[in-house]
Scaffold this motif. Structure first.
Motif, PDB file in Angstrom:
ATOM      1  N   ARG A  64     -92.390 -41.371  15.061  1.00 15.43           N
ATOM      2  CA  ARG A  64     -92.541 -39.820  16.044  1.00 15.43           C
ATOM      3  C   ARG A  64     -91.505 -39.772  17.036  1.00 15.43           C
ATOM      4  O   ARG A  64     -91.304 -38.772  17.332  1.00 15.43           O
ATOM      5  N   PRO A  65     -91.108 -40.862  17.602  1.00 13.39           N
ATOM      6  CA  PRO A  65     -90.232 -40.626  18.863  1.00 13.39           C
ATOM      7  C   PRO A  65     -88.816 -40.447  18.365  1.00 13.39           C
ATOM      8  O   PRO A  65     -87.733 -40.219  19.041  1.00 13.39           O
ATOM      9  N   LEU A  66     -88.527 -40.647  17.143  1.00 13.26           N
ATOM     10  CA  LEU A  66     -87.193 -40.493  16.501  1.00 13.26           C
ATOM     11  C   LEU A  66     -86.749 -39.056  15.905  1.00 13.26           C
ATOM     12  O   LEU A  66     -87.528 -38.423  15.359  1.00 13.26           O
ATOM     13  N   GLY A  67     -85.386 -38.749  16.203  1.00 16.10           N
ATOM     14  CA  GLY A  67     -85.207 -37.611  15.478  1.00 16.10           C
ATOM     15  C   GLY A  67     -85.542 -36.313  15.906  1.00 16.10           C
ATOM     16  O   GLY A  67     -85.780 -36.176  17.097  1.00 16.10           O
ATOM     17  N   ASP A  68     -85.516 -35.201  15.001  1.00 13.10           N
ATOM     18  CA  ASP A  68     -86.262 -33.939  15.748  1.00 13.10           C
ATOM     19  C   ASP A  68     -86.948 -33.369  14.427  1.00 13.10           C
ATOM     20  O   ASP A  68     -86.501 -33.508  13.144  1.00 13.10           O
ATOM     21  N   LEU A  69     -87.873 -32.567  14.892  1.00 15.15           N
ATOM     22  CA  LEU A  69     -88.843 -32.109  13.836  1.00 15.15           C
ATOM     23  C   LEU A  69     -88.056 -30.812  13.446  1.00 15.15           C
ATOM     24  O   LEU A  69     -87.785 -30.144  14.161  1.00 15.15           O
ATOM     25  N   ILE A  70     -88.071 -30.406  12.171  1.00 13.50           N
ATOM     26  CA  ILE A  70     -87.687 -29.338  11.608  1.00 13.50           C
ATOM     27  C   ILE A  70     -88.909 -28.237  11.189  1.00 13.50           C
ATOM     28  O   ILE A  70     -89.700 -28.579  10.376  1.00 13.50           O
ATOM     29  N   PHE A  71     -88.752 -27.051  11.846  1.00 14.58           N
ATOM     30  CA  PHE A  71     -89.814 -26.150  11.365  1.00 14.58           C
ATOM     31  C   PHE A  71     -89.262 -25.112  10.630  1.00 14.58           C
ATOM     32  O   PHE A  71     -90.260 -24.280   9.912  1.00 14.58           O
ATOM     33  N   ARG A  72     -88.052 -24.619  10.554  1.00  6.82           N
ATOM     34  CA  ARG A  72     -87.780 -23.773   9.509  1.00  6.82           C
ATOM     35  C   ARG A  72     -86.332 -24.024   9.051  1.00  6.82           C
ATOM     36  O   ARG A  72     -85.451 -24.751   9.562  1.00  6.82           O
ATOM     37  N   GLN A  73     -86.261 -23.433   7.568  1.00  2.39           N
ATOM     38  CA  GLN A  73     -84.849 -23.690   7.136  1.00  2.39           C
ATOM     39  C   GLN A  73     -84.334 -22.155   6.851  1.00  2.39           C
ATOM     40  O   GLN A  73     -85.049 -21.180   6.677  1.00  2.39           O
ATOM     41  N   VAL A  74     -83.219 -21.830   7.348  1.00  2.00           N
ATOM     42  CA  VAL A  74     -82.293 -20.635   7.739  1.00  2.00           C
ATOM     43  C   VAL A  74     -81.298 -20.625   6.509  1.00  2.00           C
ATOM     44  O   VAL A  74     -80.523 -21.450   6.862  1.00  2.00           O
ATOM     45  N   PHE A  75     -81.315 -19.704   5.821  1.00  2.00           N
ATOM     46  CA  PHE A  75     -80.186 -19.530   4.612  1.00  2.00           C
ATOM     47  C   PHE A  75     -79.144 -18.402   4.926  1.00  2.00           C
ATOM     48  O   PHE A  75     -79.647 -17.428   5.117  1.00  2.00           O
ATOM     49  N   LEU A  76     -78.031 -18.642   5.215  1.00  2.00           N
ATOM     50  CA  LEU A  76     -77.196 -17.668   5.528  1.00  2.00           C
ATOM     51  C   LEU A  76     -75.948 -17.595   4.341  1.00  2.00           C
ATOM     52  O   LEU A  76     -75.776 -18.632   3.650  1.00  2.00           O
ATOM     53  N   ASP A  77     -75.311 -16.428   4.342  1.00  2.00           N
ATOM     54  CA  ASP A  77     -74.095 -16.335   3.225  1.00  2.00           C
ATOM     55  C   ASP A  77     -73.054 -17.070   3.903  1.00  2.00           C
ATOM     56  O   ASP A  77     -72.955 -17.482   5.089  1.00  2.00           O
ATOM     57  N   SER A  78     -71.697 -17.079   3.323  1.00  2.00           N
ATOM     58  CA  SER A  78     -70.714 -17.699   3.736  1.00  2.00           C
ATOM     59  C   SER A  78     -70.124 -17.201   5.447  1.00  2.00           C
ATOM     60  O   SER A  78     -69.661 -18.090   6.187  1.00  2.00           O
ATOM     61  N   ARG A  79     -70.532 -15.909   5.625  1.00  2.00           N
ATOM     62  CA  ARG A  79     -70.070 -15.349   6.806  1.00  2.00           C
ATOM     63  C   ARG A  79     -70.960 -15.503   7.936  1.00  2.00           C
ATOM     64  O   ARG A  79     -70.711 -14.997   8.999  1.00  2.00           O
ATOM     65  N   GLY A  80     -72.138 -16.263   7.718  1.00  2.00           N
ATOM     66  CA  GLY A  80     -73.124 -16.355   8.616  1.00  2.00           C
ATOM     67  C   GLY A  80     -74.173 -15.269   8.704  1.00  2.00           C
ATOM     68  O   GLY A  80     -75.015 -15.398   9.634  1.00  2.00           O
ATOM     69  N   ARG A  81     -74.459 -14.393   7.893  1.00  2.00           N
ATOM     70  CA  ARG A  81     -75.397 -13.109   7.795  1.00  2.00           C
ATOM     71  C   ARG A  81     -76.612 -13.969   6.889  1.00  2.00           C
ATOM     72  O   ARG A  81     -76.395 -14.411   5.935  1.00  2.00           O
ATOM     73  N   GLU A  82     -77.738 -13.535   7.500  1.00  2.00           N
ATOM     74  CA  GLU A  82     -78.939 -14.125   6.950  1.00  2.00           C
ATOM     75  C   GLU A  82     -79.074 -13.586   5.314  1.00  2.00           C
ATOM     76  O   GLU A  82     -79.062 -12.535   5.237  1.00  2.00           O
ATOM     77  N   LEU A  83     -79.534 -14.708   4.662  1.00  2.00           N
ATOM     78  CA  LEU A  83     -80.191 -14.343   3.345  1.00  2.00           C
ATOM     79  C   LEU A  83     -81.791 -14.301   3.182  1.00  2.00           C
ATOM     80  O   LEU A  83     -82.272 -13.441   2.938  1.00  2.00           O
ATOM     81  N   PHE A  84     -82.398 -15.372   3.823  1.00  2.00           N
ATOM     82  CA  PHE A  84     -83.793 -15.697   4.049  1.00  2.00           C
ATOM     83  C   PHE A  84     -83.971 -16.737   4.969  1.00  2.00           C
ATOM     84  O   PHE A  84     -83.073 -17.777   4.984  1.00  2.00           O
ATOM     85  N   GLU A  85     -85.210 -17.046   5.269  1.00  2.00           N
ATOM     86  CA  GLU A  85     -85.603 -18.125   5.959  1.00  2.00           C
ATOM     87  C   GLU A  85     -87.035 -18.662   5.450  1.00  2.00           C
ATOM     88  O   GLU A  85     -87.603 -17.774   4.682  1.00  2.00           O
ATOM     89  N   MET A  86     -87.090 -19.939   5.570  1.00  2.00           N
ATOM     90  CA  MET A  86     -88.266 -20.566   5.054  1.00  2.00           C
ATOM     91  C   MET A  86     -89.071 -21.310   6.153  1.00  2.00           C
ATOM     92  O   MET A  86     -88.520 -21.750   6.735  1.00  2.00           O
ATOM     93  N   ASP A  87     -90.316 -20.755   6.095  1.00  2.00           N
ATOM     94  CA  ASP A  87     -91.389 -21.553   7.107  1.00  2.00           C
ATOM     95  C   ASP A  87     -91.549 -22.953   6.501  1.00  2.00           C
ATOM     96  O   ASP A  87     -92.777 -23.006   5.757  1.00  2.00           O
TER      97      ASP A  87
END
Length: 368
Positions: A64-87
């Protein structure tokens, strides 16, 4: 009942197995070919089912004290524009949190859970398998007999080869690049940029550090002489957070991914666990999770029938094989999306990516 048990390998799979066996009431010997000073580098991402298995192993609290929690996964195209995100938090609700952390920190937590000494610098020179016992000769010339030998020595397993359970791992054609970055851009989510036959992933792992993981499909290319320069060139046109991350890169680990697919995981009293039995490409981040779950199930089955090792190993494989095959199939499915030209793939992912990628984990929400 007292069983003589040997666990070969002191990485994630071996230490998890040793922990599960201790919880089941046994005291396994644990050996590792590498020296104790060989700490794993880079980071690791553990999805919710990995944390559930660690909770079953009684090792979730130290994490629990280690690292960081991940709440979302964000998927972008190669130019950095959003494709979708996952909760991610919603996907794994009631299962476990998702966390990114240092591999060395995870290794230390697993080591503290073993409850006994790990014999480093100790290779298995030979293995003779009989109906009920296995005779092991170690690199230092010592010989011992065991009622159960657990081969948890990774995708290039010597136990798999010596027990005649399968040949070498099969390359997937992917090259993976990993790094831990300090001084990079502020990033609060697991973030992926998808290119053509390549992907670029970064995530926070605590302590103002980012875990960077990228890959390309290049089966005929040699490993780059200068990995940092190669990664900067490979992803040099990417947008979003990529330029700042590339600028902060200092050192890159290079690995080639491969698969292990076997007809059986055991012979006599010898059984394989983790990547030694069912390695896949790391696309779904399920390698550690599958090892944790393997360990939990092996411990449960051994607790039920400690005097019938063949029955234990059959039950273990019957419970684990369908789930590991599901992970392999979904990994291959996810990897096939990289072969679709971005002009076709990206619009499809904007429409249906959330459903498709979430479905890859649906079966894993349920316990092993």
């Amino acid at each position: 009942m007292t069983l003589r048990i040997l666990v070969v390998g002191a990485g994630i799979a071996g230490l998890s197995a040793a922990r599960a066996l201790r919880l089941a009431g046994f005291r396994p010997d644990v050996v590792e070919e590498l020296p104790a000073s060989m700490l794993p580098g880079a980071g690791i991402y553990l999805p919710g089912n990995a944390l559930r298995a660690l909770r079953q192993l009684g090792l979730d609290a130290p994490l629990r004290p280690l690292g960081d929690l991940i709440f979302r996964q964000v998927f972008l195209d190669s130019r950095g524009r959003e494709l979708f995100e996952m909760d991610v938090a919603g996907l794994w609700a009631g299962v476990g949190e998702s966390r990114a952390l240092s591999r060395a920190d995870l290794q230390q937590v697993l080591l503290t859970g073993v409850g006994g000494e790990v014999r480093y610098d100790t290779a298995v020179r030979s293995l003779e398998v009989f109906d009920k016992t296995a005779k092991v000769e170690f690199g230092d010339g010592q010989v011992a007999e065991y009622d159960l030998v657990v081969g948890a020595d990774g995708r290039r397993s010597t136990i798999r080869a010596q027990a005649g359970l399968g040949g070498p791992a099969v390359p997937t054609g992917q090259i993976v690049y990993r790094s831990v970055i300090t001084g990079g851009p502020p990033l609060s989510d697991w973030t992926a940029l998808l290119g053509r036959r390549s992907s670029f992933v970064a995530m926070p792992m605590g302590g103002r550090k980012l875990y960077f993981h990228a890959d390309e499909t290049a089966p005929d290319s040699p490993n780059p002489d200068d990995p940092v320069a190669h990664v900067r060139e490979l992803f040099g046109t990417f947008g979003g957070p990529a330029p700042a991350i590339l600028n902060a890169l200092e050192k890159v680990q290079v690995a080639r991914t491969d698969e292990v697919v076997l007809d059986r995981w055991s012979t006599g009293p010898v059984v394989l666990l983790g990547d030694a039995a069912h390695a896949t490409a790391p696309t779904l981040a399920q390698g550690a999770a599958m090892s944790f779950e393997d360990a939990v199930v092996l411990g449960e089955e051994l607790r039920k029938l400690p005097d019938d090792i063949p029955a234990v190993l059959r039950a273990y494989e019957e419970r684990r094989r369908p789930r590991c095959a599901e992970v392999r199939d979904r990994t291959r499915e996810r990897d096939r999306t990289r072969d679709v030209p971005p002009a076709l793939r990206d619009p499809m992912l904007r429409r249906r990516g959330l459903r498709i990628f979430s479905d890859h984990y649906r079966a894993l929400v349920h316990p092993a």
